[in-house]
Design a protein around this motif. Structure first.
Motif, PDB file in Angstrom:
ATOM      1  N   SER A   6      -3.119  -2.513  -3.578  1.00  0.00           N
ATOM      2  CA  SER A   6      -4.106  -2.310  -4.462  1.00  0.00           C
ATOM      3  C   SER A   6      -5.049  -3.522  -4.052  1.00  0.00           C
ATOM      4  CB  SER A   6      -3.285  -1.961  -6.766  1.00  0.00           C
ATOM      5  OG  SER A   6      -2.440  -1.303  -6.437  1.00  0.00           O
ATOM      6  N   LYS A   9      -5.056   2.381  -4.710  1.00  0.00           N
ATOM      7  CA  LYS A   9      -3.906   1.523  -4.614  1.00  0.00           C
ATOM      8  C   LYS A   9      -3.889   0.554  -3.107  1.00  0.00           C
ATOM      9  CE  LYS A   9      -0.821   2.760  -8.073  1.00  0.00           C
ATOM     10  NZ  LYS A   9       0.198   1.805  -8.672  1.00  0.00           N
ATOM     11  N   GLU A  15      -4.730  -2.685 -11.630  1.00  0.00           N
ATOM     12  CA  GLU A  15      -3.074  -2.512 -12.021  1.00  0.00           C
ATOM     13  C   GLU A  15      -2.935  -3.227 -12.662  1.00  0.00           C
ATOM     14  OE1 GLU A  15      -0.663  -1.096 -10.346  1.00  0.00           O
ATOM     15  OE2 GLU A  15      -1.902  -1.061  -8.705  1.00  0.00           O
TER      16      GLU A  15
END
Length: 398
Positions: free
Chosen positions: A271, A207, A289
């Motif tokens: 991310s 992330k 993502e």
């Protein structure tokens, strides 16, 4: 129209918002079969079932869960899940899960055994062409040959479906936001409050949390992090070095998230792409993502957003926020400084974010588009196979 929806996996809390939007449509009744879901999902389903008489749900025992393998593809319903409907036939079966998932295979078998000929639709979010180990490729091909209509959440997900062999009709239907819950709050900003950068999600390396922590220190701004994960101790150490400047809220009830978002001057999704090895150690799966739903939640609340250029983040943000090259901490700090030092830019992006969230990503709009396809599949309208997409396939990308 009676719709049977199957769903599995821990990260399913947001689907209850879609179910609520579907239940708001008087022509629709829902039965949800779910397995291996999180406690917040269970609470959300229970609360929704009490509020909406046109929703029934069953938590199905599972034989193999995400906790054991680290991937939702491995979740397996205990046999006999179809009998929970008590003989009530659905008009449509909708599968929340990728084509290769074991629960998708089970939903297809359930349809063939109990309700042959009933249309079946499939959610799709994969934005990378991944090759799964045996037996998943065979299950994936079977799903592509069986599904009547696919609902990819982004253009990239549609591209992956086509690349992997799906030739049926498809409609791009993004994930949504509850615009009644997530909306701008007209609370005045305290004069003494420092510029606050926010993060919501799993505190994990993929992330980009470490990049965010470095950028926050470079700018000497405050941080409000909402979530949990393996990097929790690193944020605690940063909080110890910067007393009063770092707040770690932990996981919160979804209904409380708008209040926390309202405390942020910007929401960041930093991310990065990593290689995941959890199904089989020697097979690396790129983790990119697939959407970034918290972006549309922040936009709906009138909070400017900044995201890396990984996966579908730029697609979701559009012109309503700022992006930067993933992993470039200096570029991230530069985007944040631009919002801090230019209030007019922040206000313009906030307004554009609200407009984009309500027009493109509301759950009510998602429910309307899904029901339109289901009505066509059940004979209530023009069959979706009549429409062709820009790739020449039978596809709808509305």
């Amino acid at each position: 129209m009676h719709v049977l929806i199957t769903a599995a996996g821990k990260r399913t809390e947001h689907w209850t918002e879609l179910f609520a939007a579907l239940c708001d449509r008087p022509e629709t009744t829902l039965t949800v079969l779910a397995a291996d879901v999180s406690a917040p999902t269970h609470r959300g389903l229970d609360r929704l079932a009490r509020q909406r008489p046109n929703l029934r749900y069953h938590l199905v025992p599972h034989l193999l869960g995400e906790d054991r393998t680290g991937h939702m593809a491995s979740v397996l319903f205990r046999p006999g899940a179809g009998r929970l409907l008590g003989g009530r036939q659905p008009d449509v079966v909708h599968v929340i899960g990728e084509a290769a998932y074991l629960t998708t295979w089970q939903a297809i078998r359930m349809r063939q055994r109990h309700w042959p000929g009933t249309p079946i639709t499939l959610y799709a979010a994969q934005n990378i062409v991944m090759r799964f180990p045996v037996p998943f490729p065979r299950l994936e091909r079977q799903a592509y040959d069986t599904v009547d209509h696919a609902f990819p959440i982004t253009p990239a997900a549609l591209g992956v479906l086509r690349a992997k062999g799906y030739r049926g009709p498809a409609t791009i239907i993004p994930l949504g936001v509850d615009t009644a819950l997530f909306r701008p709050r007209p609370t005045p900003r305290p004069q003494a409050r420092r510029f606050t950068v926010g993060f919501v999600g799993r505190l994990e390396p993929h992330k980009g949390v470490r990049d965010l922590l470095r950028a926050v220190e470079l700018l000497d701004c405050d941080l409000l992090a909402v979530g949990g994960g393996s990097l929790h101790p690193e944020i605690e150490r940063l909080a110890a070095r910067r007393p009063g400047r770092v707040t770690l809220a932990g996981w919160t009830d979804h209904a409380d998230l708008p209040r926390l978002l309202s405390r942020m001057d910007v929401l960041v999704l930093p991310s990065i792409e990593v290689i995941q090895r959890n199904l089989v150690r020697w097979i690396g799966i790129p983790l990119r993502e697939q959407f970034g739903r918290v972006l549309v939640e922040a936009m709906a609340c009138g909070v400017p957003v900044v995201g890396s250029d990984v996966g579908e983040i730029p697609y979701v943000i559009g012109a309503a926020g700022l992006t930067y090259p993933a992993g470039d901490v200096v570029a991230l700090a530069d985007r944040l400084a631009g919002l801090r030092d230019n209030p007019d830019l922040a206000r313009r992006l906030a307004a554009e974010g609200v407009s984009r969230a309500t027009s493109e990503f509301s759950w009510a709009g998602t429910a309307e588009r899904m029901c339109r396809v289901w009505q066509e599949l059940t004979g209530a309208g023009r069959h979706p196979a009549d429409a062709r997409g820009p790739d020449g396939q039978k596809a709808r990308t509305s």
